[in-house]
Design a protein around this motif. Structure first.
Motif, PDB file in Angstrom:
ATOM      1  N   LEU A   3      42.382  28.064  34.947  1.00  0.00           N
ATOM      2  CA  LEU A   3      43.635  28.779  35.150  1.00  0.00           C
ATOM      3  C   LEU A   3      43.451  29.953  36.103  1.00  0.00           C
ATOM      4  CD1 LEU A   3      45.020  28.748  31.502  1.00  0.00           C
ATOM      5  CD2 LEU A   3      45.664  27.274  33.401  1.00  0.00           C
ATOM      6  N   ILE A   4      44.485  30.214  36.886  1.00  0.00           N
ATOM      7  CA  ILE A   4      44.457  31.261  37.904  1.00  0.00           C
ATOM      8  C   ILE A   4      45.181  32.490  37.373  1.00  0.00           C
ATOM      9  CG2 ILE A   4      45.089  31.872  40.265  1.00  0.00           C
ATOM     10  CD1 ILE A   4      45.333  28.800  40.776  1.00  0.00           C
ATOM     11  N   ARG A   5      44.526  33.639  37.467  1.00  0.00           N
ATOM     12  CA  ARG A   5      45.128  34.897  37.037  1.00  0.00           C
ATOM     13  C   ARG A   5      45.531  35.705  38.257  1.00  0.00           C
ATOM     14  NH1 ARG A   5      41.234  33.157  33.677  1.00  0.00           N
ATOM     15  NH2 ARG A   5      41.568  33.366  31.441  1.00  0.00           N
ATOM     16  N   PRO A   6      46.795  36.009  38.416  1.00  0.00           N
ATOM     17  CA  PRO A   6      47.230  36.717  39.624  1.00  0.00           C
ATOM     18  C   PRO A   6      46.770  38.168  39.627  1.00  0.00           C
ATOM     19  CG  PRO A   6      49.041  36.572  38.076  1.00  0.00           C
ATOM     20  CD  PRO A   6      47.919  35.763  37.483  1.00  0.00           C
ATOM     21  N   PRO A   7      46.632  38.764  40.820  1.00  0.00           N
ATOM     22  CA  PRO A   7      46.301  40.196  40.891  1.00  0.00           C
ATOM     23  C   PRO A   7      47.391  41.043  40.247  1.00  0.00           C
ATOM     24  CG  PRO A   7      45.999  39.130  43.027  1.00  0.00           C
ATOM     25  CD  PRO A   7      46.718  38.145  42.158  1.00  0.00           C
ATOM     26  N   ARG A   8      46.993  42.176  39.710  1.00  0.00           N
ATOM     27  CA  ARG A   8      47.951  43.082  39.084  1.00  0.00           C
ATOM     28  C   ARG A   8      48.872  43.686  40.137  1.00  0.00           C
ATOM     29  NH1 ARG A   8      46.656  48.676  39.413  1.00  0.00           N
ATOM     30  NH2 ARG A   8      44.763  49.075  40.610  1.00  0.00           N
ATOM     31  N   LEU A   9      50.019  44.161  39.692  1.00  0.00           N
ATOM     32  CA  LEU A   9      50.936  44.868  40.576  1.00  0.00           C
ATOM     33  C   LEU A   9      50.503  46.323  40.706  1.00  0.00           C
ATOM     34  CD1 LEU A   9      54.396  43.497  39.374  1.00  0.00           C
ATOM     35  CD2 LEU A   9      53.038  42.755  41.338  1.00  0.00           C
ATOM     36  N   GLN A  10      50.699  46.885  41.893  1.00  0.00           N
ATOM     37  CA  GLN A  10      50.346  48.274  42.157  1.00  0.00           C
ATOM     38  C   GLN A  10      51.505  48.987  42.844  1.00  0.00           C
ATOM     39  OE1 GLN A  10      46.144  48.837  43.592  1.00  0.00           O
ATOM     40  NE2 GLN A  10      46.295  46.658  44.019  1.00  0.00           N
ATOM     41  N   PRO A  11      51.545  50.318  42.728  1.00  0.00           N
ATOM     42  CA  PRO A  11      52.596  51.067  43.422  1.00  0.00           C
ATOM     43  C   PRO A  11      52.598  50.749  44.911  1.00  0.00           C
ATOM     44  CG  PRO A  11      51.428  52.485  41.886  1.00  0.00           C
ATOM     45  CD  PRO A  11      50.659  51.202  41.927  1.00  0.00           C
ATOM     46  N   GLY A  12      53.776  50.539  45.450  1.00  0.00           N
ATOM     47  CA  GLY A  12      53.908  50.184  46.852  1.00  0.00           C
ATOM     48  C   GLY A  12      53.983  48.697  47.115  1.00  0.00           C
ATOM     49  N   ASP A  13      53.661  47.875  46.113  1.00  0.00           N
ATOM     50  CA  ASP A  13      53.734  46.424  46.281  1.00  0.00           C
ATOM     51  C   ASP A  13      55.175  45.976  46.507  1.00  0.00           C
ATOM     52  OD1 ASP A  13      51.042  45.986  46.077  1.00  0.00           O
ATOM     53  OD2 ASP A  13      51.092  45.261  44.004  1.00  0.00           O
ATOM     54  N   LEU A  14      55.316  44.862  47.216  1.00  0.00           N
ATOM     55  CA  LEU A  14      56.635  44.282  47.471  1.00  0.00           C
ATOM     56  C   LEU A  14      56.945  43.248  46.396  1.00  0.00           C
ATOM     57  CD1 LEU A  14      59.101  43.986  49.368  1.00  0.00           C
ATOM     58  CD2 LEU A  14      57.801  42.216  50.591  1.00  0.00           C
ATOM     59  N   ILE A  15      58.100  43.402  45.740  1.00  0.00           N
ATOM     60  CA  ILE A  15      58.562  42.483  44.709  1.00  0.00           C
ATOM     61  C   ILE A  15      59.699  41.635  45.275  1.00  0.00           C
ATOM     62  CG2 ILE A  15      59.569  42.251  42.411  1.00  0.00           C
ATOM     63  CD1 ILE A  15      56.824  43.435  42.302  1.00  0.00           C
TER      64      ILE A  15
END
Length: 229
Positions: A3-15
């Protein structure tokens, strides 16, 4: 399959914001704008899918429209997370049309609930990606006053940090009041004390967890950070 675990979200990331099912975002533009503003207040940048506010009968655009929005968000390396506007009835229509190889090659946080569960299951099984059953733009991020504290804290500790989620405590408050979106929802809804869960039938059960609550994120070379978005 690993299973693939996505990178965490960080301030400044585009949603990226998409509507894989219901066209409610077309009907309540003020609530949608407020939900997007809340994501920005939390430190993110926001991009609305091309068909996120479309209306095609009782769906947010045709099957091709909704699939295109998902593919565009997964394929764009600048987009770090995808959150749905709301659930609905017809996200299952997309399952046969999704490019699961594209999704697996571009792991990122994918979040929504209710009818979006069909997409969670399909992506989990066919792409091997961990996804997140969690708040959506209209019902939760679009609340007057922003995310309720319990939801905000749960969102941040689940997708914005590398630390284990830990014990899942019930919310201290519950909400039963209904306010019509874009007509009456100009104030936070009234809350009452949540007495907590109660067993309907006592006993002991054993089984296997469907999801992992202690994720090891997808970028092992990166120095873990405690900063929360």
């Amino acid at each position: 399959m690993q299973l693939i675990r996505p990178p965490r979200l960080q301030p400044g990331d585009l949603i990226g914001i998409v509507s894989p099912s219901s066209p409610v975002a077309h009907v309540v533009p003020r609530r949608l704008k407020r939900g997007m503003a809340e994501l920005e207040r939390l430190g993110f940048r926001v991009r609305l899918g091309r068909h996120a506010t479309a209306k095609h009968g009782h769906t947010a655009g045709t099957i091709a429209d909704r699939v295109a929005d998902l593919h565009e968000m997964f394929a764009d390396p600048e987009v770090k997370g995808i959150i749905t506007t709301i659930g609905g009835y017809n996200s299952n229509q997309l399952l046969d049309q999704l490019d699961y190889d594209l999704i697996a090659a571009n792991p990122k946080v994918f979040m929504g609930y209710s009818d979006i569960t069909a997409l969670h299951m399909g992506i989990h099984v066919r792409a091997g990606l961990f996804t997140f059953l969690g708040p959506a733009v209209l019902p939760q991020f679009g609340e007057a006053g922003g995310l309720m504290p319990y939801i905000r804290q749960s969102f941040q500790r689940t997708v914005c940090t590398t630390s284990p989620v830990g014990e899942l405590e019930p919310s201290p408050e519950t909400v039963a009041e209904t306010l019509r979106w874009d007509e009456e929802d100009d104030r936070p809804r009234r809350t009452t004390r949540n007495p907590g869960p109660r067993p309907l039938r006592s006993g002991v059960a054993r089984g296997r967890w469907w999801a992992a609550f202690r994720p090891r994120w997808a970028s092992p070379r990166r120095t873990p950070s405690k900063r929360s978005c």
